[in-house]
Design a protein around this motif. Sequence first.
Motif, PDB file in Angstrom:
ATOM      1  N   VAL A   1       0.959  -1.209   0.172  1.00  0.00           N
ATOM      2  CA  VAL A   1       0.001   0.108  -0.118  1.00  0.00           C
ATOM      3  C   VAL A   1       0.936   1.254  -0.056  1.00  0.00           C
ATOM      4  O   VAL A   1       1.856   1.571   0.946  1.00  0.00           O
ATOM      5  CB  VAL A   1      -0.978  -0.044   1.120  1.00  0.00           C
TER       6      VAL A   1
ATOM      7  N   LEU B   1       1.817   4.636   0.767  1.00  0.00           N
ATOM      8  CA  LEU B   1       1.284   5.675   1.745  1.00  0.00           C
ATOM      9  C   LEU B   1       1.519   7.003   1.454  1.00  0.00           C
ATOM     10  O   LEU B   1       2.384   7.443   0.805  1.00  0.00           O
ATOM     11  CB  LEU B   1       2.167   5.424   3.267  1.00  0.00           C
TER      12      LEU B   1
ATOM     13  N   ARG C   1      -4.447  10.100   1.317  1.00  0.00           N
ATOM     14  CA  ARG C   1      -5.621   9.510   2.500  1.00  0.00           C
ATOM     15  C   ARG C   1      -5.062   8.260   3.086  1.00  0.00           C
ATOM     16  O   ARG C   1      -5.928   7.896   3.922  1.00  0.00           O
ATOM     17  CB  ARG C   1      -6.811   9.203   1.425  1.00  0.00           C
ATOM     18  N   PHE C   2      -4.049   7.776   2.809  1.00  0.00           N
ATOM     19  CA  PHE C   2      -3.755   6.363   3.346  1.00  0.00           C
ATOM     20  C   PHE C   2      -2.239   6.804   4.089  1.00  0.00           C
ATOM     21  O   PHE C   2      -1.399   7.431   3.679  1.00  0.00           O
ATOM     22  CB  PHE C   2      -3.131   5.495   2.244  1.00  0.00           C
ATOM     23  N   LYS C   3      -2.452   6.410   5.405  1.00  0.00           N
ATOM     24  CA  LYS C   3      -1.176   6.510   6.444  1.00  0.00           C
ATOM     25  C   LYS C   3      -1.367   5.617   7.262  1.00  0.00           C
ATOM     26  O   LYS C   3      -2.500   4.863   7.741  1.00  0.00           O
ATOM     27  CB  LYS C   3      -1.441   8.029   7.029  1.00  0.00           C
ATOM     28  N   THR C   4      -0.073   5.371   8.223  1.00  0.00           N
ATOM     29  CA  THR C   4      -0.071   4.415   9.404  1.00  0.00           C
ATOM     30  C   THR C   4       0.065   5.155  10.641  1.00  0.00           C
ATOM     31  O   THR C   4       0.845   6.365  10.337  1.00  0.00           O
ATOM     32  CB  THR C   4       0.840   3.288   9.197  1.00  0.00           C
TER      33      THR C   4
ATOM     34  N   LEU D   1      -3.513   1.109   9.658  1.00  0.00           N
ATOM     35  CA  LEU D   1      -3.687   1.603   8.386  1.00  0.00           C
ATOM     36  C   LEU D   1      -4.835   2.335   8.580  1.00  0.00           C
ATOM     37  O   LEU D   1      -6.022   1.996   8.830  1.00  0.00           O
ATOM     38  CB  LEU D   1      -3.744   0.424   7.434  1.00  0.00           C
TER      39      LEU D   1
ATOM     40  N   VAL E   1      -7.560   5.045   6.317  1.00  0.00           N
ATOM     41  CA  VAL E   1      -7.863   5.587   5.253  1.00  0.00           C
ATOM     42  C   VAL E   1      -8.950   6.673   5.324  1.00  0.00           C
ATOM     43  O   VAL E   1     -10.097   6.363   6.099  1.00  0.00           O
ATOM     44  CB  VAL E   1      -8.437   4.548   4.401  1.00  0.00           C
TER      45      VAL E   1
ATOM     46  N   ASP F   1     -11.721   2.317  -3.346  1.00  0.00           N
ATOM     47  CA  ASP F   1     -11.015   1.679  -2.052  1.00  0.00           C
ATOM     48  C   ASP F   1     -11.640   0.426  -1.581  1.00  0.00           C
ATOM     49  O   ASP F   1     -10.889  -0.299  -0.881  1.00  0.00           O
ATOM     50  CB  ASP F   1     -11.048   2.742  -1.051  1.00  0.00           C
TER      51      ASP F   1
ATOM     52  N   TYR G   1      -7.435  -6.031   2.030  1.00  0.00           N
ATOM     53  CA  TYR G   1      -6.144  -5.607   2.781  1.00  0.00           C
ATOM     54  C   TYR G   1      -5.515  -6.416   3.539  1.00  0.00           C
ATOM     55  O   TYR G   1      -6.205  -7.361   4.343  1.00  0.00           O
ATOM     56  CB  TYR G   1      -6.300  -4.302   3.396  1.00  0.00           C
TER      57      TYR G   1
END
Length: 459
Positions: free
Chosen positions: A272, A274, A277-280, A286, A288, A295, A299
């Motif tokens: 994925v 990052l 809109r995608f972050k950890t 994860l 979103v 989407d 996953y």
Amino acid sequence: MRGKTSERPAPESRCAVAGLKKPPTPPEPCNRVPCTRIESIWEIVGDWEPSPCRSCRDLQTRAIQCVRRTENLLTGVVSRTNVNDTACTGYPKPLAKQICNENLCPVPPKFRLPPTPPMPLRRSPLYNRYDLRQNIVGIQGKTLYIDAVLAQGYPDPNVTWTLQNGVTLEADESLGRFRVFENGTLRIDNVRYGDRGQVETLAINSEGEDRVISPITIYGAPDIHSLKGYRNYKPTDGSYLIARPGDTVAMQCQFFGSPTPKGRWIRNGVPVELGGRFKTDSAGCLIVTNVRIDDSDVYECVAENMIGVDRKSIKLEVEMLERKWVRKYLSCSEDCGGGTRLVTAECRNSVTNVKVNDSECGEISTRPMSKRLSCNTMPCVDGATVRRLLCTGDEASVKPTWTALEWSACSKSCGGGKQRRKARCVNPCTLRKAKRCDVTKRPKRTRRCNISKCYGAEN
């Protein structure tokens, strides 16, 4: 040119006129290469047996046969004939036996013997500090051998082990998963995380004692023990995460292992990406934001370290709400002479027109206000008068029309079902069965229903 002659072929008749005799032409040998080639070779017949190996240092065998190979050089046809092994003498014979799984055999520990003193001197035990194991590492679920540290002394010292839980074991003694051999080696079967810590080796004789403390580190493959989904910071159940466009979703993957595993997220076999809109977060969750229809996917959380890898997946479904408010007219309070009826609203699926929970429409728009309307304002008259007003003249000449009954229940609760109903051709005045209704205007007798996808136990 003068002084030069040339030889050119001439007709044989000229030589005959000149009285010359034709010399004989002797046959010349040709194609001296033999028409066949014969050789004896070793051939392997079949694979190693048994395959795979059943146990440590198992013996595998295979068949080796001496074969006479005859090849016709003109036609290219090759034939093989089994012959005695002596025909292949001079050629290296392939191996017919081999030992397999040799590297998987447990190797017994080897110890250095202390040097023999020139004369028996009584002294207390003394460990050679250079023999100390400073880093003992065990693998979870495997067997760990810990060699006894070489202790020198006279008389020969007795070696005992003190485990993490305080239990003491002497040579040739066992307790559960722990065993001490005669040579002092400690074996731990089915290593667990709880075995990490320190073990103590103690050497005692009549002259004194010495002890060594050895640290033990346990490594284990990653184990993902929890994978949860959150919609708008509220937890969801199961391996499905259902959201709607614009929501914020989070997928929390919890795992442990030693060394500490590294976690990553994969979608369709690709990590994925990052950003945006995608972050950890610091815990590897994860997140979103502002999810979209595209989407929707599976996953996969991957946790790995130097020992192994573990994977678990969760499915994200982002679905559009096919809901709308539909006005509902309740029955009139009076049959005639003027009454009122309540007009309210109910939430229905815009595709199947099936009533659903009002809360699903509440997420889209505000529920319309209820109101009362006047109804049945005609004056009250007897039945004969109503019949005369509605059906005047010859009732048989009234044009027939279609009337439809109520829809049946849907054949499926999800995934697409069908509803059925009957349509009849009747006389609008007599309500009796009639003929010659316009077929093109006949109401539909089947329709689709409950077309939303099935999740969890509904599959």
